[in-house]
Design a protein around this motif. Structure first.
Motif, PDB file in Angstrom:
ATOM      1  N   ASP A 380       8.447  13.867  36.044  1.00 45.96           N
ATOM      2  CA  ASP A 380       8.980  14.780  34.926  1.00 45.96           C
ATOM      3  C   ASP A 380       9.554  15.925  35.485  1.00 45.96           C
ATOM      4  OD1 ASP A 380       6.650  15.921  35.866  1.00 45.96           O
ATOM      5  OD2 ASP A 380       6.282  16.626  34.168  1.00 45.96           O
ATOM      6  N   ARG A 381      10.064  15.870  36.666  1.00 47.46           N
ATOM      7  CA  ARG A 381      10.736  16.982  37.412  1.00 47.46           C
ATOM      8  C   ARG A 381      12.056  16.270  37.763  1.00 47.46           C
ATOM      9  NH1 ARG A 381       7.968  19.440  34.207  1.00 47.46           N
ATOM     10  NH2 ARG A 381       6.454  21.076  34.906  1.00 47.46           N
ATOM     11  N   ASP A 419      14.125  -0.606  50.527  1.00 46.54           N
ATOM     12  CA  ASP A 419      13.468  -0.413  51.572  1.00 46.54           C
ATOM     13  C   ASP A 419      12.018   0.155  51.508  1.00 46.54           C
ATOM     14  OD1 ASP A 419      15.347  -1.687  52.901  1.00 46.54           O
ATOM     15  OD2 ASP A 419      16.237   0.022  53.872  1.00 46.54           O
ATOM     16  N   GLY A 420      11.850   0.684  50.118  1.00 47.45           N
ATOM     17  CA  GLY A 420      10.612   0.977  49.820  1.00 47.45           C
ATOM     18  C   GLY A 420      10.261   2.618  49.839  1.00 47.45           C
ATOM     19  N   TRP A 421      11.378   3.125  49.965  1.00 46.57           N
ATOM     20  CA  TRP A 421      11.460   4.844  49.898  1.00 46.57           C
ATOM     21  C   TRP A 421      11.435   5.131  48.202  1.00 46.57           C
ATOM     22  CZ3 TRP A 421      15.396   8.087  47.747  1.00 46.57           C
ATOM     23  CH2 TRP A 421      15.496   9.250  47.899  1.00 46.57           C
ATOM     24  N   ARG A 422      10.800   6.257  48.089  1.00 45.12           N
ATOM     25  CA  ARG A 422      10.948   6.730  46.462  1.00 45.12           C
ATOM     26  C   ARG A 422      10.728   8.250  46.706  1.00 45.12           C
ATOM     27  NH1 ARG A 422      11.644   4.855  41.460  1.00 45.12           N
ATOM     28  NH2 ARG A 422      11.591   2.831  42.207  1.00 45.12           N
ATOM     29  N   PRO A 423      11.605   8.884  46.020  1.00 41.44           N
ATOM     30  CA  PRO A 423      11.362  10.498  46.167  1.00 41.44           C
ATOM     31  C   PRO A 423      10.042  10.992  45.466  1.00 41.44           C
ATOM     32  CG  PRO A 423      13.037   9.846  44.540  1.00 41.44           C
ATOM     33  CD  PRO A 423      12.684   8.652  45.184  1.00 41.44           C
ATOM     34  N   ARG A 424       9.773  12.258  45.742  1.00 43.50           N
ATOM     35  CA  ARG A 424       8.555  12.868  45.190  1.00 43.50           C
ATOM     36  C   ARG A 424       8.919  13.120  43.662  1.00 43.50           C
ATOM     37  NH1 ARG A 424       4.313  16.120  46.865  1.00 43.50           N
ATOM     38  NH2 ARG A 424       3.687  17.761  45.404  1.00 43.50           N
ATOM     39  N   ARG A 425      10.233  13.814  43.407  1.00 45.95           N
ATOM     40  CA  ARG A 425      10.679  14.263  42.254  1.00 45.95           C
ATOM     41  C   ARG A 425      11.804  13.029  41.556  1.00 45.95           C
ATOM     42  NH1 ARG A 425      10.279  18.858  45.306  1.00 45.95           N
ATOM     43  NH2 ARG A 425       8.250  19.997  45.165  1.00 45.95           N
ATOM     44  N   THR A 426      11.887  12.904  40.348  1.00 46.03           N
ATOM     45  CA  THR A 426      13.223  12.311  39.969  1.00 46.03           C
ATOM     46  C   THR A 426      14.359  12.789  40.438  1.00 46.03           C
ATOM     47  OG1 THR A 426      11.822  11.271  38.011  1.00 46.03           O
ATOM     48  CG2 THR A 426      14.131  11.443  37.926  1.00 46.03           C
ATOM     49  N   ARG A 456      11.936  22.026  32.602  1.00 45.14           N
ATOM     50  CA  ARG A 456      11.861  21.471  33.925  1.00 45.14           C
ATOM     51  C   ARG A 456      12.861  21.646  35.001  1.00 45.14           C
ATOM     52  NH1 ARG A 456      10.407  15.710  30.827  1.00 45.14           N
ATOM     53  NH2 ARG A 456       8.584  16.256  30.002  1.00 45.14           N
ATOM     54  N   ALA A 457      14.177  22.399  34.445  1.00 45.81           N
ATOM     55  CA  ALA A 457      15.136  22.400  35.595  1.00 45.81           C
ATOM     56  C   ALA A 457      15.220  23.646  36.425  1.00 45.81           C
ATOM     57  CB  ALA A 457      16.373  22.184  35.148  1.00 45.81           C
TER      58      ALA A 457
END
Length: 736
Positions: A380-381, A419-426, A456-457
């Motif tokens: 949600d960020r 490849d399996g990476w996903r960021p902490r925030r959207t 949120r921004a």
């Protein structure tokens, strides 16, 4: 928000942060080992994966994969498609490109991508083939026969796919939102059409422009402000042209043989004052919106305005009457003595100028495209990377160079996702529509989602460069983008050795994020060396000659600068999306507020206020309090335990909301949707920026109109600034 991270190509970032999980650390303490009883012991409980994710540091290898994964040839291919056709907002090609962007993001592996449409008021010139076309004419007498008619369209300068005469989507040169009209009159040369230019004509030269057609050169200030100034001064029409003194270097090659503006090149552009759809001010242009009746729309001019090339301008300016202008008013048209007018010289004294303008304002669709990569810890960020997509013509620089980079950034991130990476925030990608008409697509989106973004921004970064990315063409000590930034800093490096950072006007899509929603913003441009090249922006700006060839052959052969910009933006987005603690420094922000305050108090505005008995003691106290609070906050951030998820959330929330504290909900005087009290677009030039704009606006022209009520407005705006700065300081204090 952190001026140290400020650094161009048309791209942008909005970010938001905070931890959306309420986890008690006591739940994750492992049980002590059981006493040795000869029996097997139970395995000690381990911390849930969600907590481990919440405190996990970013994978350092992702940075290199992003930077090294950017391919220049991909950016070139993107630009070749995007600049192959004219794609003005509201057109069929604009929708075609929106669909292409959406489909590209889906195929690249983004979690979602969709088109968001707003119906807004746009403006168009007559189409090819219509009997009446926009022109300026030189008449041999009032109502007489025509001696000269300006070109209706820019002619092709060489054969090729970017031939404006065979592209049915190319619009004729025009100024959006200019009213239609047929008017005749004498001509007056008004330099750049600034407030001070009109004041000088009237006050110092006793030249009355009332009832005259004025001609002004582009540059220095936003064209919409030129139109407003001309109308206020009493002009009945305004002609704009690009003088070679501002858009060509004497002796240098013009397009198609070089980068400088040819005499047939004409700058299109909007005249709208303010941002967003003119018929739904303050609210999104959704289907259910109330729309202001056309006769009540504000922010558009009441006099006809039209742009021409400097070949046509020379026809009129070469026969002007009146005294020759002072040197700083003279352009660089060869063999021409610039004169004020009004009217023409003795050999042409009976000649008049006629403007024939047939523009039409009508409702059309602005197409935004929003793509999303969902975060795995703080979904949600948001980090929003964006760029506008619409152009006045082929738009190979503005805006397609940025969109070409944006599509390569999303491709590299999409590959990492696979490849399996996903960021902490959207991470969100925004491709805005109808920016050229007045930041309309981004403005309507911010208005529609203002509550969400407000919660949120954290920041909006528009166009980018910095020091982890090598300079595409290193030289001497200039090895990184940061080094180049320092070397080409026009203001001079700060006391701690960093390049100086300017403040934001309203020249791109960062404006609605900062001014409407109070979201921290920055604008970055990788540009030419302005210390040594004395022109006003890039010469082919908004002309039909802003082509793929211009970029591919002259501006960036090999697309090495585009690659560097995409590398930098990728890394900054990753950094903002993945760091546990937001990588921002409010203490640096406070240093700049202190500097702006000192410049205000010590400058001409402050000295006039002091002479009037208006004191700055309270403002000095508030600025000092902000500096103290910001320094203490920095210390708390630096010493914070990253495993204390609630502490990190509190600190990140304070960072997120810090910029909001500088936003006045009532807005600036006569500008309710411009709300930032530290810096905002100048009321005299929408592109430029004023520090403490409420005070500066109130003080403007007070010498010419020393009405006591004006001084009361000054006092009120000083009070607002003091209160707001003090509020910002309290927002950084420790939680009670």
């Amino acid at each position: 928000m952190n001026p140290k991270v400020v650094i161009g190509i048309s791209a942008a970032v909005v970010l938001a942060v905070g931890i959306g999980v309420g986890i008690l650390l006591g739940h994750f303490v492992t049980a002590p080992a059981a006493a040795d009883s000869g029996k097997p012991t139970a395995t000690a409980p381990t911390a849930p994966e969600s907590y481990l994710e919440a405190i996990r540091e970013p994978d350092p290898s992702v940075s290199g994969k992003l930077i090294n994964g950017v391919v220049a040839d991909n950016i070139r291919s993107n630009l070749l498609y995007l600049s192959n056709k004219s794609h003005v907002a509201g057109s069929a090609v604009s929708l075609e490109q929106a669909e292409w962007v959406r489909d590209s993001w889906l195929s690249q592996g983004l979690d979602s991508a969709k088109i968001v449409t707003y119906q807004v008021l746009l403006s168009y010139p007559p189409l090819t083939g219509e009997p009446k076309q926009n022109t300026i004419q030189l008449l041999n007498s009032a109502g007489g026969s025509v001696d000269h008619t300006t070109q209706e369209r820019e002619p092709p300068l060489e054969p090729g796919n970017d031939n404006p005469e065979v592209d049915p989507d190319i619009l004729a040169p025009f100024n959006a939102y200019s009213p239609a009209g047929e008017i005749e009159g004498d001509l007056v040369y008004v330099n750049y059409g600034r407030v001070e230019d009109f004041q000088e004509l009237e006050r110092d030269l006793s030249i009355d422009v009332t009832g005259k057609i004025c001609i002004a050169r582009y540059a220095k200030i936003y064209r919409g402000d030129k139109a407003a100034n001309a109308e206020k001064a009493g002009c009945i029409g305004l002609i704009l042209y690009s003088d070679p003194g501002d858009y060509a270097v004497e002796g240098a090659a013009v397009y198609p043989d070089g980068i400088y503006l040819p005499g047939t090149g004409t700058q299109r552009g909007s005249l709208l004052l303010g941002s967003g759809d003119p018929r739904t001010p303050g609210y999104p242009a959704v289907e259910s919106a109330y729309r202001v009746p056309m006769n009540n729309v504000t922010g558009i001019p009441g006099i006809p305005v039209h742009p021409i090339g400097y070949n046509d301008a020379a026809v009129f300016l070469s026969i002007m009457g009146g005294n020759s202008v002072k040197p700083e008013w003279a352009g660089n048209l060869p063999g021409l003595t610039y004169r004020y007018g009004p009217g023409f010289n003795a050999d042409n004294v009976n000649k008049k100028v006629k403007m024939n303008i047939y523009n039409e304002n009508r409702m059309a669709n602005a197409y935004n495209v929003i793509g999303t990569i969902k975060g795995n810890v703080e979904p949600d960020r948001y980090i929003i990377i964006g760029n506008h997509r619409d152009a006045w013509g082929y738009g190979a620089i503005d805006p397609s160079s940025g969109t070409a980079c944006l599509l390569e950034i999303s491709r590299v991130m999409g590959r990492l996702l696979k490849d399996g990476w996903r960021p902490r925030r959207t991470i969100m990608f925004g491709s805005w529509g109808a920016e050229e008409f007045g930041l309309i697509g981004s403005n309507e989106w911010v208005e529609e989602y203002a509550k969400n973004l407000g919660a949120r921004a954290v920041a909006y970064l528009n166009r980018i460069l910095l020091c982890m990315v090598p300079d595409p063409k290193p030289e001497g000590n200039r090895q990184t983008l940061y080094d180049t930034w320092k070397e080409r800093d026009l203001v001079g490096n700060t006391v701690d050795g960093h390049p100086h950072i300017g403040t934001l006007g309203s020249g791109s899509d960062y404006a609605p994020f900062l001014q409407l929603a109070g979201i921290s913003a920055a604008d970055f441009t990788y540009t030419y060396d302005k210390k040594n090249i004395k022109i006003s922006g890039y010469p082919m700006y908004h002309s039909v000659y802003e082509t793929f060839k211009l970029v591919d052959l002259y501006y960036d052969p090999g697309f090495v600068y585009h690659r560097a910009m995409a590398q930098l933006l990728s890394e900054m987005a990753r950094n903002l999306a993945e760091e546990v603690k937001l990588p921002m420094d409010v203490a640096v922000y406070a240093e700049y507020v202190q500097e702006y305050y000192q410049n205000l108090r010590g400058g001409s505005v402050g000295q006039k206020m002091i002479a009037e008995g208006i004191l700055f003691d309270d403002m000095q106290s508030a600025v000092n309090n902000l500096t103290d609070a910001a320094n203490k906050f920095r210390e708390r951030v630096e010493s914070a335990d990253k495993t204390d998820v609630m502490l990190v959330r509190r600190l990140n929330d304070q960072l997120t909301l810090f910029e909001r504290t500088f936003s006045d909900p009532q807005g600036l005087p006569d500008r309710p949707f411009v709300r930032h009290i530290v810096f905002a677009p100048s009321s005299r030039d929408n592109y430029a920026s004023d520090k403490f704009p409420g005070i500066v606006d109130a003080m403007f022209d007070i010498d010419n109109n020393p009405d006591p009520e004006k001084w009361n407005i000054v006092k009120k705006q000083l009070s607002v600034a003091v209160f707001t700065i003090q509020s910002a300081a309290t927002a950084l204090m420790e939680v009670a």
